[in-house]
Design a protein around this motif. Structure first.
Motif, PDB file in Angstrom:
ATOM      1  N   ALA A 177      -3.734   6.466   9.963  1.00 35.99           N
ATOM      2  CA  ALA A 177      -2.909   7.071   9.052  1.00 35.99           C
ATOM      3  C   ALA A 177      -1.384   7.028   9.640  1.00 35.99           C
ATOM      4  O   ALA A 177      -1.292   7.371  10.728  1.00 35.99           O
ATOM      5  N   LYS A 178      -0.299   6.646   8.758  1.00 37.61           N
ATOM      6  CA  LYS A 178       0.939   6.502   9.316  1.00 37.61           C
ATOM      7  C   LYS A 178       1.983   7.476   8.574  1.00 37.61           C
ATOM      8  O   LYS A 178       2.345   7.359   7.429  1.00 37.61           O
ATOM      9  N   PRO A 179       1.874   8.837   8.942  1.00 41.20           N
ATOM     10  CA  PRO A 179       2.343   9.819   7.989  1.00 41.20           C
ATOM     11  C   PRO A 179       3.924   9.586   7.830  1.00 41.20           C
ATOM     12  O   PRO A 179       4.734  10.227   7.097  1.00 41.20           O
ATOM     13  N   LEU A 229     -12.686   2.692   1.246  1.00 41.03           N
ATOM     14  CA  LEU A 229     -12.721   2.432   2.692  1.00 41.03           C
ATOM     15  C   LEU A 229     -11.649   1.253   3.003  1.00 41.03           C
ATOM     16  O   LEU A 229     -11.195   1.300   4.205  1.00 41.03           O
ATOM     17  N   ARG A 230     -11.504   0.294   2.143  1.00 40.30           N
ATOM     18  CA  ARG A 230     -10.625  -0.702   2.242  1.00 40.30           C
ATOM     19  C   ARG A 230      -9.222  -0.349   2.237  1.00 40.30           C
ATOM     20  O   ARG A 230      -8.377  -0.723   3.240  1.00 40.30           O
ATOM     21  N   LEU A 231      -9.175   0.817   1.460  1.00 42.19           N
ATOM     22  CA  LEU A 231      -7.701   1.434   1.517  1.00 42.19           C
ATOM     23  C   LEU A 231      -7.340   1.974   2.776  1.00 42.19           C
ATOM     24  O   LEU A 231      -6.142   1.594   3.284  1.00 42.19           O
ATOM     25  N   VAL A 232      -8.005   2.700   3.209  1.00 40.34           N
ATOM     26  CA  VAL A 232      -7.982   3.436   4.726  1.00 40.34           C
ATOM     27  C   VAL A 232      -7.911   2.614   5.764  1.00 40.34           C
ATOM     28  O   VAL A 232      -7.273   2.863   6.651  1.00 40.34           O
ATOM     29  N   VAL A 233      -8.084   1.243   5.490  1.00 46.62           N
ATOM     30  CA  VAL A 233      -8.049   0.394   6.855  1.00 46.62           C
ATOM     31  C   VAL A 233      -7.244  -0.966   6.527  1.00 46.62           C
ATOM     32  O   VAL A 233      -7.048  -1.849   7.117  1.00 46.62           O
ATOM     33  N   GLY A 234      -6.260  -0.657   5.297  1.00 41.19           N
ATOM     34  CA  GLY A 234      -5.104  -1.303   4.923  1.00 41.19           C
ATOM     35  C   GLY A 234      -5.764  -2.735   4.545  1.00 41.19           C
ATOM     36  O   GLY A 234      -5.130  -3.752   4.651  1.00 41.19           O
ATOM     37  N   ARG A 235      -6.586  -2.708   3.648  1.00 45.67           N
ATOM     38  CA  ARG A 235      -7.177  -3.964   3.127  1.00 45.67           C
ATOM     39  C   ARG A 235      -7.484  -3.783   1.500  1.00 45.67           C
ATOM     40  O   ARG A 235      -8.417  -4.342   0.754  1.00 45.67           O
ATOM     41  N   LEU A 236      -6.500  -3.068   0.774  1.00 46.02           N
ATOM     42  CA  LEU A 236      -6.777  -2.682  -0.500  1.00 46.02           C
ATOM     43  C   LEU A 236      -5.272  -3.441  -1.236  1.00 46.02           C
ATOM     44  O   LEU A 236      -4.634  -2.626  -1.998  1.00 46.02           O
ATOM     45  N   SER A 237      -4.772  -4.664  -0.860  1.00 41.87           N
ATOM     46  CA  SER A 237      -3.536  -5.285  -1.388  1.00 41.87           C
ATOM     47  C   SER A 237      -3.865  -5.362  -2.780  1.00 41.87           C
ATOM     48  O   SER A 237      -4.861  -5.391  -3.419  1.00 41.87           O
ATOM     49  N   PRO A 238      -2.764  -5.482  -3.736  1.00 41.71           N
ATOM     50  CA  PRO A 238      -2.674  -5.638  -5.048  1.00 41.71           C
ATOM     51  C   PRO A 238      -3.573  -6.546  -5.485  1.00 41.71           C
ATOM     52  O   PRO A 238      -4.464  -6.801  -6.337  1.00 41.71           O
ATOM     53  N   GLU A 239      -3.684  -7.838  -4.727  1.00 41.14           N
ATOM     54  CA  GLU A 239      -4.411  -9.025  -5.184  1.00 41.14           C
ATOM     55  C   GLU A 239      -5.996  -8.773  -4.701  1.00 41.14           C
ATOM     56  O   GLU A 239      -6.930  -9.285  -5.270  1.00 41.14           O
ATOM     57  N   ASP A 252      -0.012   7.910  -5.587  1.00 40.68           N
ATOM     58  CA  ASP A 252       0.668   6.744  -5.666  1.00 40.68           C
ATOM     59  C   ASP A 252       0.088   5.525  -4.697  1.00 40.68           C
ATOM     60  O   ASP A 252       0.244   5.883  -3.537  1.00 40.68           O
ATOM     61  N   LEU A 253      -0.320   4.531  -5.474  1.00 46.82           N
ATOM     62  CA  LEU A 253      -1.197   3.562  -4.482  1.00 46.82           C
ATOM     63  C   LEU A 253      -0.254   2.774  -3.895  1.00 46.82           C
ATOM     64  O   LEU A 253      -0.851   2.346  -2.478  1.00 46.82           O
ATOM     65  N   ASP A 254       0.949   2.507  -3.962  1.00 42.20           N
ATOM     66  CA  ASP A 254       1.671   1.805  -3.242  1.00 42.20           C
ATOM     67  C   ASP A 254       2.041   2.677  -1.997  1.00 42.20           C
ATOM     68  O   ASP A 254       2.190   1.993  -0.723  1.00 42.20           O
ATOM     69  N   LEU A 255       2.355   3.904  -2.010  1.00 37.32           N
ATOM     70  CA  LEU A 255       2.521   4.838  -1.055  1.00 37.32           C
ATOM     71  C   LEU A 255       1.423   4.832  -0.150  1.00 37.32           C
ATOM     72  O   LEU A 255       1.669   4.968   1.018  1.00 37.32           O
ATOM     73  N   LEU A 256       0.213   5.070  -0.749  1.00 39.07           N
ATOM     74  CA  LEU A 256      -0.968   4.925   0.029  1.00 39.07           C
ATOM     75  C   LEU A 256      -0.978   3.757   0.888  1.00 39.07           C
ATOM     76  O   LEU A 256      -1.533   3.784   1.831  1.00 39.07           O
ATOM     77  N   ARG A 257      -0.871   2.584   0.273  1.00 37.15           N
ATOM     78  CA  ARG A 257      -0.812   1.275   1.244  1.00 37.15           C
ATOM     79  C   ARG A 257       0.208   1.433   2.424  1.00 37.15           C
ATOM     80  O   ARG A 257      -0.269   1.020   3.277  1.00 37.15           O
ATOM     81  N   ARG A 258       1.230   2.081   2.205  1.00 35.23           N
ATOM     82  CA  ARG A 258       2.166   2.201   3.287  1.00 35.23           C
ATOM     83  C   ARG A 258       1.652   3.312   4.262  1.00 35.23           C
ATOM     84  O   ARG A 258       1.883   3.077   5.735  1.00 35.23           O
ATOM     85  N   VAL A 259       1.067   4.163   3.965  1.00 35.57           N
ATOM     86  CA  VAL A 259       0.282   5.112   4.842  1.00 35.57           C
ATOM     87  C   VAL A 259      -0.517   4.703   5.648  1.00 35.57           C
ATOM     88  O   VAL A 259      -0.815   4.649   6.879  1.00 35.57           O
ATOM     89  N   PHE A 260      -1.483   3.715   4.738  1.00 39.17           N
ATOM     90  CA  PHE A 260      -2.636   3.135   5.467  1.00 39.17           C
ATOM     91  C   PHE A 260      -2.419   1.662   5.623  1.00 39.17           C
ATOM     92  O   PHE A 260      -3.036   0.942   4.785  1.00 39.17           O
ATOM     93  N   LYS A 261      -1.829   1.365   6.549  1.00 39.80           N
ATOM     94  CA  LYS A 261      -1.107  -0.149   7.026  1.00 39.80           C
ATOM     95  C   LYS A 261      -2.423  -0.948   7.416  1.00 39.80           C
ATOM     96  O   LYS A 261      -2.337  -1.973   7.371  1.00 39.80           O
TER      97      LYS A 261
END
Length: 263
Positions: A177-179, A229-239, A252-261
């Protein structure tokens, strides 16, 4: 009764048996193609998995022999050798290395699976076989997705691994996580998972943690467990986000993607 060690070893086997035929069918272009890991091609992911299997086997053998972990210099030597391989050599060597590691795990008798302690070299104390195999399962499951998504944009995590990996997510937040991406914002999110069903409390602050499920959440996130699980390891891009993902309020899914890069 199946132990956690048994379950992790069985999931490693089924995941490998699913991936190995795909790897065998990849030609040079396929091995050079993009993977789910932004900085690696498919062959580089296989190099990571194969070198990891070799190091993991050496670590397990050291524990069985009552010897210390072989240390970082040994690891560096393994990585250098794999880095020097051609793409096709990496693919071939990955299959061999992973099979050898798996067979060694499968040979462990019930008493050893319960009593052995393994010094992984990067944790403050040795761990049991369930934890050792579980950590390898985490690495394997996410990076095998990296390989498979190169040819299948709709790929999901291997289903046998998903319930086992849910218990690891909270412990990974300290380095995943990148707070800073929150820019001072805070929120409590109710996370509702399916397949399997779970309800989690995601506390977005500094630090980001999994905690009690909030009674009055600022937002709600609905998604399959493998997508979480993919979200928290940065593998839930829109596509690569399944249609069943839904958000409410501060989730906010876009924010969560930035937190979990991710990594």
């Amino acid at each position: 009764m199946t132990s956690n060690a048994d379950a992790a070893i069985a999931a490693l086997r089924s995941g490998y048996d699913h991936l190995a035929p795909l790897v065998a069918g990849l030609d040079e272009d396929g091995l050079a193609g993009p993977s789910g890991s932004a900085e690696w091609d498919v062959s580089q992911v296989l190099s990571h998995l194969g070198s990891g299997a070799e190091i993991h086997l050496a670590t397990l053998e050291a524990a069985l022999a009552g010897e210390p972990n072989k240390g970082i210099e040994f690891n560096r030597g393994v990585w250098a050798r794999w880095d020097a391989m051609s793409r096709t050599e990496r693919a071939t060597a990955y299959v061999t290395a992973n099979e050898k590691m798996l067979r060694r795990y499968e040979e462990l008798d019930p008493a050893t699976r319960k009593e052995l302690r393994v010094d992984l070299g990067f944790l403050p104390a040795p761990v049991d076989v369930a934890t050792s195999a579980g950590l390898r399962l985490s690495e394997f499951t996410f990076h095998s997705w990296d390989v498979r998504v190169g040819t299948d944009p709709a790929a999901v995590l291997h289903p046998e691994a998903v319930p086992l990996l849910l218990g690891f997510t909270g412990g990974m937040f300290a380095w995943l996580a990148k707070p800073a991406a929150l820019e001072g914002r805070e929120a409590k999110v109710r996370v509702e998972l399916t397949e399997p069903h779970r309800v989690l409390g995601l506390h977005l602050a500094d630090p980001v943690v999994l905690g009690d499920v909030p009674e009055q959440p600022d937002g709600v996130l609905h998604l399959p467990a493998e997508a979480w699980l993919r979200l928290v390891v940065g593998r839930l891009s829109p596509e690569h986000t399944p249609a069943g993902v839904a958000v409410e309020g501060a989730a906010d899914l876009d924010l969560l993607r930035r937190v979990f890069k991710g990594f």
